[in-house]
Motif scaffolding. Sequence first.
Motif, PDB file in Angstrom:
ATOM      1  N   HIS A  29       0.845  -1.185   0.000  1.00 38.00           N
ATOM      2  CA  HIS A  29       0.000   0.000   0.000  1.00 38.00           C
ATOM      3  C   HIS A  29       0.888   1.245   0.000  1.00 38.00           C
ATOM      4  N   HIS A  30       1.197   1.691  -1.220  1.00 33.62           N
ATOM      5  CA  HIS A  30       1.979   2.912  -1.400  1.00 33.62           C
ATOM      6  C   HIS A  30       3.306   2.844  -0.639  1.00 33.62           C
ATOM      7  N   ARG A  85      -0.760   0.388 -10.059  1.00 35.01           N
ATOM      8  CA  ARG A  85      -0.290   1.418 -10.983  1.00 35.01           C
ATOM      9  C   ARG A  85       0.320   2.599 -10.241  1.00 35.01           C
ATOM     10  N   HIS A  86      -0.167   2.877  -9.030  1.00 37.69           N
ATOM     11  CA  HIS A  86       0.467   3.924  -8.228  1.00 37.69           C
ATOM     12  C   HIS A  86       1.916   3.553  -7.925  1.00 37.69           C
ATOM     13  N   ASN A  87       2.126   2.319  -7.490  1.00 41.82           N
ATOM     14  CA  ASN A  87       3.481   1.879  -7.161  1.00 41.82           C
ATOM     15  C   ASN A  87       4.364   1.834  -8.405  1.00 41.82           C
ATOM     16  N   LEU A 107      -6.957   6.886  -6.938  1.00 40.22           N
ATOM     17  CA  LEU A 107      -6.494   7.846  -7.938  1.00 40.22           C
ATOM     18  C   LEU A 107      -6.165   9.180  -7.287  1.00 40.22           C
ATOM     19  N   LYS A 108      -6.995   9.620  -6.348  1.00 45.99           N
ATOM     20  CA  LYS A 108      -6.715  10.874  -5.640  1.00 45.99           C
ATOM     21  C   LYS A 108      -5.377  10.793  -4.914  1.00 45.99           C
ATOM     22  N   THR A 109      -5.097   9.631  -4.316  1.00 45.06           N
ATOM     23  CA  THR A 109      -3.812   9.436  -3.636  1.00 45.06           C
ATOM     24  C   THR A 109      -2.657   9.615  -4.610  1.00 45.06           C
ATOM     25  N   TRP A 155       0.156  12.571  -4.545  1.00 43.68           N
ATOM     26  CA  TRP A 155       1.587  12.233  -4.542  1.00 43.68           C
ATOM     27  C   TRP A 155       2.324  13.015  -5.635  1.00 43.68           C
ATOM     28  N   LEU A 156       1.727  13.107  -6.825  1.00 47.07           N
ATOM     29  CA  LEU A 156       2.348  13.867  -7.911  1.00 47.07           C
ATOM     30  C   LEU A 156       2.488  15.337  -7.540  1.00 47.07           C
ATOM     31  N   ARG A 157       1.483  15.891  -6.895  1.00 43.36           N
ATOM     32  CA  ARG A 157       1.537  17.295  -6.464  1.00 43.36           C
ATOM     33  C   ARG A 157       2.678  17.504  -5.458  1.00 43.36           C
ATOM     34  N   ASP A 158       2.798  16.590  -4.489  1.00 42.50           N
ATOM     35  CA  ASP A 158       3.884  16.683  -3.513  1.00 42.50           C
ATOM     36  C   ASP A 158       5.245  16.491  -4.182  1.00 42.50           C
TER      37      ASP A 158
END
Length: 419
Positions: free
Chosen positions: A18-19, A55-57, A109-111, A115-118
Amino acid sequence: MRFEEWVKDRHIPFKLNHHDDNNDDFKPLSKIIGNTRVVALGENSHFIKEFFLLRHNLLRFFIEDLGFTTFAFEFGFAEGHIINNWIHGQGTDDEIDRFLTHFYYPEELKTTLLWLRDYNKAAKTKITFLGIDIPRNGGSYFPNIEIVHDFFRTADKEALHIINDALNIAKKIDYFSTSQAALKLHELTDSDKCHLTCQIARAKVRLEAMAPIHIEKYGKKKYETILHYINGMIYLDYNIQAMAGFISGAGMQGDMGAKDKYMADSVLWHLNNQQSEQKLIVVAHNAHIQKTPILYDGFLSCLPMGQRLKDAIGDDYMSLGITSYSGHTAALYPEADTKYGFRVDNFQLQEPNEGSVEKAISDCGVTNSFVSFRNIPGDVQSIPNKIRFDSIYMETELEKAFDGIFQIEKSSVSEVVYG
């Protein structure tokens, strides 16, 4: 060599963390991906929590370890510019909820977007978010038509009446998905349908006719962006009527590929409009990213985005599908009066079909693994020829359609669908 031996010897296992900050599980992918500029990550169904998590990972690995610079998503092209501005620091963190109200967008998706914003706050090379799809999931000419209207009002007042006519009709069919717009298409008269199509086409020709003036005054990128907005409306207009034909059973072969043509063009638009070389992660349904035609019992449904990108950029395009062995998936059924124009059933998966990639990989005794099809020897036998598409199976030559498959042991439908 049988396919099972190929899988056992060469599969790449991963943990569905998880992330997690640790990208070690994915490091063996580096040699497979190499210098490929456009890598697509799929899903066999929308709204699946574990697919978003994987896909996040993978996105973090691609950005942090492989130098990818753009996250291209199955999301409206114009709406994507709003998200891109946000991940580059505009507005506040909680505004992301306001930008994701026009479809079922899971918390996962919001997560990823947060993450991209940070990441962009401190990164030397900022990440770009690119929407590649037609407007509003194919359900509305907005926001494209408003943006084009504003451009004509400033740049070509003499022709503003053309886009005004289209805008007034487009207000009558302003929905959230292709299926919803198609099911409500009867609300437009035949005269309105024809006039809307005609005026959008005229607006494009007028823009192109005046191109030298627009480019001199506003720059080539601005002109080509406005042109791509209009193309989005043209392909949406066609796609709505194609979907109406598909639902009624009177659709023409290949008609559903209009949307895929625009998505491929969006990726190429981005590659051609950047001053420096970009490396893109493209996220969309398996049926969009695969490199071979989509067939249902011999009926040609679609020539997908992946096939078009393969034709355009060759080995610079790689298609990596994602599927699952067990659990639940989202089965979609068009229904006009539902929130977004379709019903989503929480479909429980049964034992995978014989001949499917899901069964073949599981029979090898591996779970949560990646299997590469790139450079698979010609003498490998018993390669599976089916892959799950939502709740059904499609026949396809997997080694030609995909460069590899990620298989997750168990999938579940996001709570956002039923919240």
